[in-house]
Design an enzyme around this catalytic site. Structure first.
Site, PDB file in Angstrom:
ATOM      1  N   THR A 105      16.550  40.125  79.125  1.00  0.00           N
ATOM      2  CA  THR A 105      16.849  41.524  79.394  1.00  0.00           C
ATOM      3  C   THR A 105      17.623  42.269  77.907  1.00  0.00           C
ATOM      4  O   THR A 105      18.029  41.466  77.071  1.00  0.00           O
ATOM      5  CB  THR A 105      17.880  41.588  80.452  1.00  0.00           C
ATOM      6  OG1 THR A 105      19.230  41.476  80.210  1.00  0.00           O
ATOM      7  CG2 THR A 105      17.263  41.052  81.681  1.00  0.00           C
ATOM      8  N   TYR A 148      34.452  39.244  80.591  1.00  0.00           N
ATOM      9  CA  TYR A 148      33.038  39.090  81.512  1.00  0.00           C
ATOM     10  C   TYR A 148      33.244  38.050  82.486  1.00  0.00           C
ATOM     11  O   TYR A 148      33.003  38.337  83.763  1.00  0.00           O
ATOM     12  CB  TYR A 148      32.021  38.969  80.510  1.00  0.00           C
ATOM     13  CG  TYR A 148      30.460  38.787  81.361  1.00  0.00           C
ATOM     14  CD1 TYR A 148      29.867  39.796  81.574  1.00  0.00           C
ATOM     15  CD2 TYR A 148      30.089  37.584  81.437  1.00  0.00           C
ATOM     16  CE1 TYR A 148      28.684  39.728  82.411  1.00  0.00           C
ATOM     17  CE2 TYR A 148      28.967  37.163  82.023  1.00  0.00           C
ATOM     18  CZ  TYR A 148      28.403  38.422  82.583  1.00  0.00           C
ATOM     19  OH  TYR A 148      27.078  38.164  83.415  1.00  0.00           O
ATOM     20  N   LYS A 179      33.365  38.435  86.791  1.00  0.00           N
ATOM     21  CA  LYS A 179      32.272  37.788  87.469  1.00  0.00           C
ATOM     22  C   LYS A 179      32.902  36.972  88.583  1.00  0.00           C
ATOM     23  O   LYS A 179      32.482  36.795  89.688  1.00  0.00           O
ATOM     24  CB  LYS A 179      31.104  37.411  86.501  1.00  0.00           C
ATOM     25  CG  LYS A 179      30.229  38.323  85.792  1.00  0.00           C
ATOM     26  CD  LYS A 179      29.665  39.149  86.876  1.00  0.00           C
ATOM     27  CE  LYS A 179      28.774  40.194  86.091  1.00  0.00           C
ATOM     28  NZ  LYS A 179      27.928  40.990  86.995  1.00  0.00           N
TER      29      LYS A 179
END
Length: 235
Positions: free
Chosen positions: A180, A145, A149
């Site tokens: 979220t 991840y 990014k």
């Protein structure tokens, strides 16, 4: 160009941060193509719900074509879709690593390519990429991840430099811990305990809408961190 003339394509629009971005753009008068691999519920006639796997070049072309067919143009691209994948280096797999890169970095690249002709023809064209505080600070167990990014951060800067001659502004938002569905309940509780509270999706959406608006008409290649001071509190 007024906001009523502006048409945005937003990825990852089915829930959470993406859904909030769609709502805020509509509140500002944008017409919006809301795209996701999940089902998107169109809130009104100003929203076109589209199925889009951001790793598919063909689906990107179809999404842009459908947007232009419905609204007549495309002036704004918000590359918001992303996947959060955690694993220690010793446990990471080639498949897990590659999938993070395909969604988080290849997807925005394909989106920029697919939208480029429309954006070059538009007045006040803007792109916003959703990066992460993981592209500012190194977090353990985030090799896939975090590195994807970081790559998106670099892509944003390169696109801003290259597309400035076309009057296309390219900026990035860097959300920190946001409430979220991407974060499970245990993670949200842990982060809330560490940082006081999580951010709300609308707080990221507000930043995105600012960056694509005329209020940011002299801003490109910028990085807007929306993390409640997370990066400042990590020693």
């Amino acid at each position: 160009m007024t906001t009523a003339d502006r048409v945005a394509l937003v990825t990852g629009a089915a829930r959470g941060q993406g859904a909030a971005i769609v709502s805020r753009l509509r509140a500002d008068g944008f017409l919006v193509a809301a795209c996701d691999v999940l089902d998107v519920e169109a809130q009104d006639d100003g929203v076109l719900a589209l199925t889009l796997d951001v790793t598919s070049e063909q689906q990107w072309r179809r999404a842009v074509d459908a947007t232009v067919a419905r609204f007549g143009r495309l002036t704004t691209l918000v590359n918001n879709a992303g996947v959060l994948h955690r694993a220690a280096l010793a446990d990471e797999t080639a498949k897990g690593f590659e999938n993070s890169w395909r969604v988080n970095c290849l997807g925005p690249f394909l989106g920029i390519q697919a939208a480029l002709a429309q954006l070059r023809a538009a007045e006040g064209a803007a792109i916003v990429n959703t990066c992460s505080t993981g592209a500012i600070r190194a977090f353990p167990n985030h090799a896939a991840y975090g590195s994807s990014k970081w790559a998106l951060r670099g892509l944003t800067q390169i696109a801003a430099a290259e597309l400035a001659r076309d009057d296309i502004r390219v900026n990035a938002v860097f959300p920190g811990p946001i409430a979220t569905p991407m974060l499970d309940g245990a993670t949200q509780s842990r982060l809330s305990a560490s940082f006081g509270r999580l951010g709300r999706p609308v707080e990221v959406a507000d930043a995105v809408v600012f960056l694509v608006s005329d209020r940011a008409s002299f801003i490109t290649g910028s990085e807007l961190v929306v993390d409640g001071g997370q990066c400042l509190r990590i020693g």
